[in-house]
Design a protein around this motif. Sequence first.
Motif, PDB file in Angstrom:
ATOM      1  N   LEU A  17       0.858  -1.182   0.000  1.00  0.00           N
ATOM      2  CA  LEU A  17       0.000   0.000   0.000  1.00  0.00           C
ATOM      3  C   LEU A  17       0.895   1.233   0.000  1.00  0.00           C
ATOM      4  CD1 LEU A  17      -2.946   1.169   0.369  1.00  0.00           C
ATOM      5  CD2 LEU A  17      -2.404   1.281   2.800  1.00  0.00           C
ATOM      6  N   THR A  18       0.755   2.066  -1.022  1.00  0.00           N
ATOM      7  CA  THR A  18       1.504   3.328  -1.098  1.00  0.00           C
ATOM      8  C   THR A  18       0.505   4.466  -1.039  1.00  0.00           C
ATOM      9  OG1 THR A  18       3.237   2.315  -2.431  1.00  0.00           O
ATOM     10  CG2 THR A  18       3.127   4.717  -2.452  1.00  0.00           C
ATOM     11  N   ILE A  19       0.768   5.419  -0.137  1.00  0.00           N
ATOM     12  CA  ILE A  19      -0.109   6.572   0.029  1.00  0.00           C
ATOM     13  C   ILE A  19       0.684   7.855  -0.183  1.00  0.00           C
ATOM     14  CG2 ILE A  19      -1.662   5.365   1.619  1.00  0.00           C
ATOM     15  CD1 ILE A  19      -0.257   6.922   3.916  1.00  0.00           C
ATOM     16  N   GLN A  20      -0.055   8.934  -0.500  1.00  0.00           N
ATOM     17  CA  GLN A  20       0.570  10.245  -0.649  1.00  0.00           C
ATOM     18  C   GLN A  20      -0.396  11.310  -0.161  1.00  0.00           C
ATOM     19  OE1 GLN A  20       1.565  11.473  -4.672  1.00  0.00           O
ATOM     20  NE2 GLN A  20       3.275  12.675  -3.899  1.00  0.00           N
ATOM     21  N   THR A  21       0.160  12.315   0.553  1.00  0.00           N
ATOM     22  CA  THR A  21      -0.645  13.425   1.056  1.00  0.00           C
ATOM     23  C   THR A  21      -0.515  14.635   0.133  1.00  0.00           C
ATOM     24  OG1 THR A  21       1.142  14.266   2.428  1.00  0.00           O
ATOM     25  CG2 THR A  21      -0.350  12.665   3.451  1.00  0.00           C
ATOM     26  N   ASP A  22      -1.356  15.628   0.366  1.00  0.00           N
ATOM     27  CA  ASP A  22      -1.338  16.853  -0.435  1.00  0.00           C
ATOM     28  C   ASP A  22       0.010  17.562  -0.385  1.00  0.00           C
ATOM     29  OD1 ASP A  22      -3.976  16.459  -1.141  1.00  0.00           O
ATOM     30  OD2 ASP A  22      -4.765  17.831   0.378  1.00  0.00           O
ATOM     31  N   ASP A  23       0.709  17.452   0.745  1.00  0.00           N
ATOM     32  CA  ASP A  23       1.994  18.148   0.884  1.00  0.00           C
ATOM     33  C   ASP A  23       3.178  17.330   0.359  1.00  0.00           C
ATOM     34  OD1 ASP A  23       2.291  16.249   2.859  1.00  0.00           O
ATOM     35  OD2 ASP A  23       2.563  17.666   4.492  1.00  0.00           O
ATOM     36  N   GLY A  24       2.906  16.192  -0.269  1.00  0.00           N
ATOM     37  CA  GLY A  24       3.963  15.411  -0.898  1.00  0.00           C
ATOM     38  C   GLY A  24       4.521  14.260  -0.089  1.00  0.00           C
ATOM     39  N   THR A  26       4.994  10.747   1.127  1.00  0.00           N
ATOM     40  CA  THR A  26       4.681   9.460   0.518  1.00  0.00           C
ATOM     41  C   THR A  26       5.204   8.348   1.422  1.00  0.00           C
ATOM     42  OG1 THR A  26       4.906  10.417  -1.687  1.00  0.00           O
ATOM     43  CG2 THR A  26       4.980   8.033  -1.549  1.00  0.00           C
ATOM     44  N   ALA A  27       4.428   7.295   1.565  1.00  0.00           N
ATOM     45  CA  ALA A  27       4.838   6.156   2.385  1.00  0.00           C
ATOM     46  C   ALA A  27       4.323   4.872   1.745  1.00  0.00           C
ATOM     47  CB  ALA A  27       4.301   6.283   3.798  1.00  0.00           C
ATOM     48  N   THR A  28       5.162   3.845   1.809  1.00  0.00           N
ATOM     49  CA  THR A  28       4.770   2.520   1.329  1.00  0.00           C
ATOM     50  C   THR A  28       4.842   1.550   2.497  1.00  0.00           C
ATOM     51  OG1 THR A  28       5.561   2.936  -0.909  1.00  0.00           O
ATOM     52  CG2 THR A  28       5.332   0.635  -0.259  1.00  0.00           C
ATOM     53  N   THR A  29       3.788   0.782   2.649  1.00  0.00           N
ATOM     54  CA  THR A  29       3.706  -0.247   3.678  1.00  0.00           C
ATOM     55  C   THR A  29       3.494  -1.580   2.974  1.00  0.00           C
ATOM     56  OG1 THR A  29       2.641   1.333   5.162  1.00  0.00           O
ATOM     57  CG2 THR A  29       2.461  -0.975   5.748  1.00  0.00           C
ATOM     58  N   GLU A  30       4.153  -2.619   3.480  1.00  0.00           N
ATOM     59  CA  GLU A  30       3.934  -3.953   2.924  1.00  0.00           C
ATOM     60  C   GLU A  30       3.953  -4.950   4.054  1.00  0.00           C
ATOM     61  OE1 GLU A  30       6.211  -6.754   2.547  1.00  0.00           O
ATOM     62  OE2 GLU A  30       7.654  -5.770   3.824  1.00  0.00           O
ATOM     63  N   ALA A  48      -9.472  -1.773   5.705  1.00  0.00           N
ATOM     64  CA  ALA A  48      -8.757  -2.016   6.966  1.00  0.00           C
ATOM     65  C   ALA A  48      -7.308  -1.551   6.877  1.00  0.00           C
ATOM     66  CB  ALA A  48      -8.816  -3.505   7.325  1.00  0.00           C
ATOM     67  N   LEU A  49      -6.653  -1.798   5.738  1.00  0.00           N
ATOM     68  CA  LEU A  49      -5.269  -1.365   5.573  1.00  0.00           C
ATOM     69  C   LEU A  49      -5.162   0.155   5.485  1.00  0.00           C
ATOM     70  CD1 LEU A  49      -4.037  -4.131   3.117  1.00  0.00           C
ATOM     71  CD2 LEU A  49      -3.414  -3.871   5.537  1.00  0.00           C
ATOM     72  N   CYS A  50      -6.123   0.795   4.822  1.00  0.00           N
ATOM     73  CA  CYS A  50      -6.140   2.268   4.774  1.00  0.00           C
ATOM     74  C   CYS A  50      -6.371   2.844   6.168  1.00  0.00           C
ATOM     75  CB  CYS A  50      -7.213   2.764   3.813  1.00  0.00           C
ATOM     76  SG  CYS A  50      -6.796   2.549   2.072  1.00  0.00           S
ATOM     77  N   ASP A  51      -7.276   2.260   6.925  1.00  0.00           N
ATOM     78  CA  ASP A  51      -7.522   2.715   8.296  1.00  0.00           C
ATOM     79  C   ASP A  51      -6.266   2.565   9.146  1.00  0.00           C
ATOM     80  OD1 ASP A  51     -10.140   3.315   7.640  1.00  0.00           O
ATOM     81  OD2 ASP A  51     -10.978   1.506   8.565  1.00  0.00           O
ATOM     82  N   GLN A  52      -5.566   1.459   8.967  1.00  0.00           N
ATOM     83  CA  GLN A  52      -4.332   1.216   9.710  1.00  0.00           C
ATOM     84  C   GLN A  52      -3.279   2.265   9.344  1.00  0.00           C
ATOM     85  OE1 GLN A  52      -2.142  -2.408   8.679  1.00  0.00           O
ATOM     86  NE2 GLN A  52      -1.918  -2.812  10.873  1.00  0.00           N
ATOM     87  N   ALA A  53      -3.131   2.587   8.063  1.00  0.00           N
ATOM     88  CA  ALA A  53      -2.175   3.608   7.620  1.00  0.00           C
ATOM     89  C   ALA A  53      -2.570   4.985   8.153  1.00  0.00           C
ATOM     90  CB  ALA A  53      -2.090   3.635   6.095  1.00  0.00           C
ATOM     91  N   ARG A  54      -3.864   5.290   8.111  1.00  0.00           N
ATOM     92  CA  ARG A  54      -4.365   6.575   8.616  1.00  0.00           C
ATOM     93  C   ARG A  54      -3.995   6.755  10.092  1.00  0.00           C
ATOM     94  NH1 ARG A  54      -8.959   5.903   6.822  1.00  0.00           N
ATOM     95  NH2 ARG A  54      -8.760   7.184   4.977  1.00  0.00           N
ATOM     96  N   GLU A  55      -4.167   5.696  10.870  1.00  0.00           N
ATOM     97  CA  GLU A  55      -3.859   5.754  12.300  1.00  0.00           C
ATOM     98  C   GLU A  55      -2.344   5.802  12.542  1.00  0.00           C
ATOM     99  OE1 GLU A  55      -4.332   2.861  16.148  1.00  0.00           O
ATOM    100  OE2 GLU A  55      -6.015   2.973  14.743  1.00  0.00           O
ATOM    101  N   TYR A  56      -1.600   4.955  11.836  1.00  0.00           N
ATOM    102  CA  TYR A  56      -0.148   4.870  12.039  1.00  0.00           C
ATOM    103  C   TYR A  56       0.545   6.196  11.717  1.00  0.00           C
ATOM    104  CZ  TYR A  56       4.668   3.267  11.754  1.00  0.00           C
ATOM    105  OH  TYR A  56       6.010   3.124  11.946  1.00  0.00           O
ATOM    106  N   TYR A  57       0.159   6.814  10.595  1.00  0.00           N
ATOM    107  CA  TYR A  57       0.794   8.061  10.176  1.00  0.00           C
ATOM    108  C   TYR A  57       0.064   9.300  10.693  1.00  0.00           C
ATOM    109  CZ  TYR A  57       3.592   5.128   7.123  1.00  0.00           C
ATOM    110  OH  TYR A  57       4.455   4.166   6.639  1.00  0.00           O
ATOM    111  N   VAL A  64      -4.446   7.020  -2.223  1.00  0.00           N
ATOM    112  CA  VAL A  64      -3.763   5.742  -2.424  1.00  0.00           C
ATOM    113  C   VAL A  64      -3.176   5.760  -3.829  1.00  0.00           C
ATOM    114  CG1 VAL A  64      -4.035   3.240  -2.586  1.00  0.00           C
ATOM    115  CG2 VAL A  64      -5.254   4.524  -0.815  1.00  0.00           C
ATOM    116  N   VAL A  65      -1.858   5.652  -3.894  1.00  0.00           N
ATOM    117  CA  VAL A  65      -1.144   5.667  -5.167  1.00  0.00           C
ATOM    118  C   VAL A  65      -1.035   4.252  -5.732  1.00  0.00           C
ATOM    119  CG1 VAL A  65       1.040   6.294  -6.283  1.00  0.00           C
ATOM    120  CG2 VAL A  65       0.145   7.704  -4.420  1.00  0.00           C
TER     121      VAL A  65
END
Length: 74
Positions: A17-24, A26-30, A48-57, A64-65
Amino acid sequence: MTTDTGTTAPVPHHFVLTIQTDDGFTATTEGIISITPGAHTRQQVYTALCDQAREYYDLTRFAVVHFALEPNHL
């Protein structure tokens, strides 16, 4: 003789799962997640994985990229 109990053993899946915010930012979780066939949908795992990333970061918004979910066997 085997008895069918109606339950299926969880199957390990590898996800990326790779995500990116408006300010640039970027994080990849596997990792590996065990999914019980018939008990979970791909969309439920994605959420569930998006929720986990939202909480972790500690994020409220991100895009989601990349998302990949495959059985973890060769």
